[in-house]
Write a protein that holds these residues in place. Sequence first.
Motif, mmCIF file in Angstrom:
data_model
loop_
_atom_site.group_PDB
_atom_site.id
_atom_site.type_symbol
_atom_site.label_atom_id
_atom_site.label_comp_id
_atom_site.label_asym_id
_atom_site.label_seq_id
_atom_site.Cartn_x
_atom_site.Cartn_y
_atom_site.Cartn_z
ATOM 1 N N ILE A 155 12.546 28.354 28.714
ATOM 2 C CA ILE A 155 13.893 28.803 28.405
ATOM 3 C C ILE A 155 14.239 30.007 29.281
ATOM 4 O O ILE A 155 13.542 31.022 29.262
ATOM 5 C CB ILE A 155 14.022 29.178 26.915
ATOM 6 C CG1 ILE A 155 13.551 28.023 26.028
ATOM 7 C CG2 ILE A 155 15.449 29.576 26.574
ATOM 8 C CD1 ILE A 155 14.302 26.735 26.209
ATOM 9 N N GLU A 156 15.318 29.877 30.033
ATOM 10 C CA GLU A 156 15.762 30.946 30.917
ATOM 11 C C GLU A 156 16.453 32.039 30.104
ATOM 12 O O GLU A 156 16.959 31.793 29.016
ATOM 13 C CB GLU A 156 16.745 30.400 31.958
ATOM 14 C CG GLU A 156 16.165 29.302 32.836
ATOM 15 C CD GLU A 156 15.005 29.764 33.695
ATOM 16 O OE1 GLU A 156 15.010 30.931 34.136
ATOM 17 O OE2 GLU A 156 14.079 28.973 33.904
ATOM 18 N N ASP A 157 16.496 33.251 30.651
ATOM 19 C CA ASP A 157 17.197 34.347 29.977
ATOM 20 C C ASP A 157 18.695 34.070 29.894
ATOM 21 O O ASP A 157 19.339 34.336 28.892
ATOM 22 C CB ASP A 157 16.974 35.670 30.708
ATOM 23 C CG ASP A 157 15.575 36.215 30.485
ATOM 24 O OD1 ASP A 157 14.923 35.803 29.507
ATOM 25 O OD2 ASP A 157 15.141 37.051 31.294
ATOM 26 N N THR A 158 19.255 33.539 30.960
ATOM 27 C CA THR A 158 20.688 33.267 31.029
ATOM 28 C C THR A 158 20.940 32.183 32.071
ATOM 29 O O THR A 158 20.075 31.874 32.867
ATOM 30 C CB THR A 158 21.479 34.553 31.371
ATOM 31 O OG1 THR A 158 22.868 34.271 31.257
ATOM 32 C CG2 THR A 158 21.179 35.067 32.748
ATOM 33 N N GLY A 159 22.132 31.609 32.052
ATOM 34 C CA GLY A 159 22.530 30.650 33.080
ATOM 35 C C GLY A 159 22.127 29.211 32.838
ATOM 36 O O GLY A 159 22.014 28.430 33.779
#
Length: 129
Positions: free
Chosen positions: A23-27
């Motif tokens: 899971i990415e922090d954002t985007g």
Amino acid sequence: MSIQRPEKLFSSKWAEYGDRFNIEDTGADYQNGRADIETGFPPQTMKSVLQGGVPPWGQDHNGILYQITEAIQWMQAGGLPSFNQDFCNKKMVIQKEPSCREMIQTGLGFYGNVWRIITDLIPTRIKLT
């Protein structure tokens, strides 16, 4: 209330050998129902497919639960957090705080934590022995 160790510890991480996404922090790809840390699941995953919604990805669920249980398992095994100035700076910018005190956890003490100031950012310097 007494503090007791939970009866059941995590013997492995959630979906350790299952299908999961990092899971990415954002985007994330919100249009396709992907989640990220800052937003979570996008609004279109909260409504029915019959109403134009998009189903959330099970791999995203497994990915975030993997990250959470990995951190919990580390603490249950006796791991202690360490100070990270970059992380502290990032959190302070997000929360619009004026400064970030440099503090590190140095071991067990009163209620399990002892904090040591490593920079003099407060009017009265705290000295721990």
